[in-house]
Write a protein that holds these residues in place. Structure first.
Motif, short mmCIF file in Angstrom:
data_model
loop_
_atom_site.label_atom_id
_atom_site.label_comp_id
_atom_site.label_asym_id
_atom_site.label_seq_id
_atom_site.Cartn_x
_atom_site.Cartn_y
_atom_site.Cartn_z
N LEU A 253 -9.76 49.90 71.77
CA LEU A 253 -8.90 49.93 71.05
C LEU A 253 -8.32 49.96 69.12
O LEU A 253 -8.31 50.71 68.36
N THR A 254 -8.85 48.77 68.71
CA THR A 254 -8.83 48.58 67.39
C THR A 254 -9.48 49.13 66.87
O THR A 254 -9.03 49.77 65.58
N LEU A 255 -10.41 49.63 67.31
CA LEU A 255 -11.29 51.11 66.18
C LEU A 255 -10.18 52.16 66.57
O LEU A 255 -10.65 52.89 64.97
N MET A 256 -9.38 52.16 67.30
CA MET A 256 -8.54 53.19 66.89
C MET A 256 -7.68 53.28 66.13
O MET A 256 -7.23 54.11 65.16
N ALA A 257 -6.95 52.05 66.20
CA ALA A 257 -6.12 51.48 66.07
C ALA A 257 -6.38 51.50 63.95
O ALA A 257 -5.43 51.56 62.97
N LEU A 263 -18.59 52.35 65.09
CA LEU A 263 -18.97 51.00 65.35
C LEU A 263 -20.49 50.63 65.89
O LEU A 263 -20.92 51.80 67.39
N THR A 264 -21.30 50.55 65.14
CA THR A 264 -23.17 50.44 66.15
C THR A 264 -23.51 49.03 65.97
O THR A 264 -23.26 48.33 65.02
#
Length: 327
Positions: A253-257, A263-264
């Motif tokens: 959820l960090t990526l959404m926030a 991320l790869t």
């Protein structure tokens, strides 16, 4: 040929002290194999990861993923190289830390006469890594902005030059003012000395608060969270190494926030698993080297019997550019 070749092996994972030498039988190549006599061997962080235990491998095991030399013999079915050819490889089974070896022919590519054995050994794994970062991981075009960590290392200096040749703005980080100057000399648009500055704040300043399109991070644990903070919304984080340690688990959820980030965690060995693709990638790299867009900087040379010293230098980040071992 000689019946045996001096070869570096490990029987347990640990520090540089676990590196041992033994004379191993070389033998004749079987179907789909080649026998090579090495003239230069590349040193890479993956060698340290396998030696230390960060990457688990069956033991006992030889080390080394990259070398250049001459084909001594080819097995049945091998047609793209022949006896006497100058060749290089970056990948395939470990075992490059050796005077000679037999290996699968699919990992081996012909080395143009204009490229030295040392440059070939220093450029293959690192150069093919740069090729997949810029060509195959995410679409990059002139005008894009990239943040690259560890920019004064072997991959880093090649990436700085590659970016310049493509019109891509590359913001480099390095651990000293001297290493920053090296990155700038090799094509970085800006360089951030991480020993004196907060790289996240500097990236935001250099991009007017927007952030970068792509982060290329080979450092891992120490830079991962900050790297995410440097991305623009919808930006791409490429985590392709862990020189400071393994990235700990984190909440997706960090990526959404942080702006619907991508991320790869790619591996070169996936990209070069198909021999035809490997040769295409190598041709792209060699073209960059041939026209002068990308030049290999070999900062250190060690004899093969100094391999433990070479490992210590790389682990301590006391190297610049690429390092080669001379059998």
């Amino acid at each position: 040929m000689t019946a045996t070749a001096r070869t570096v092996v490990i029987r347990q994972q640990g520090g540089p002290e676990v590196l041992e030498f033994e004379d191993r039988p070389v033998g004749e190549p079987g179907p789909g194999e080649v026998r090579l006599r090495h003239h230069a061997v590349g040193l890479n962080f993956i060698d340290l990861y396998q030696r230390s235990g960060l990457y688990k491998i069956p033991l006992p095991a030889p080390l080394g993923q990259e070398a250049a030399g001459v084909v001594e013999a080819v097995g049945e079915g091998v047609t793209h190289v022949k006896e006497g050819d100058r060749v290089a490889y970056g990948g395939g089974p470990a075992g490059a830390y050796a005077e000679a070896r037999v290996m699968p022919a699919g990992a081996v590519v012909r080395l143009p006469d204009a490229i030295s054995f040392e440059d070939g050994a220093a450029a293959m794994l690192k150069g093919l890594t740069v090729q997949f970062l810029f060509r195959r991981t995410v679409p990059l075009a002139a005008g894009d902005t990239v943040l690259l960590h560890a920019a004064a290392g072997g991959v880093g200096l090649l990436a700085c030059q590659w970016a310049r040749s493509e019109g891509i703005r590359l913001i480099a980080t390095a651990g000293s003012a001297e290493k920053c100057r090296l990155a700038l000399d090799h094509g970085a648009a800006e360089a951030i000395d991480t020993s004196a500055s907060d790289f996240v704040a500097e990236v935001k300043r250099l991009t007017g608060g927007r952030g970068v399109d792509v982060v290329m991070d080979s450092v891992g644990k120490d830079t991962f969270e900050g790297s995410l903070d440097c991305l623009r919304p919808l930006g791409m984080m490429i985590s392709f190494g862990a020189s400071s340690g393994k990235v700990p688990p984190f909440d997706l959820l960090t990526l959404m926030a942080k702006g619907s980030l991508k991320l790869t965690r790619p591996s070169l060995f996936t990209h070069i698993a198909d021999p035809a693709t490997c040769r295409e990638m190598a041709a792209d790299l060699f073209a960059k080297m041939a026209d002068g867009s990308v030049r290999v900087r070999i900062g250190q040379r060690f004899r093969l019997d100094e391999v433990a010293e070479a490992h210590r230098a790389l682990a301590a980040r006391a190297t610049t550019g690429s390092t080669v071992l001379i059998p």
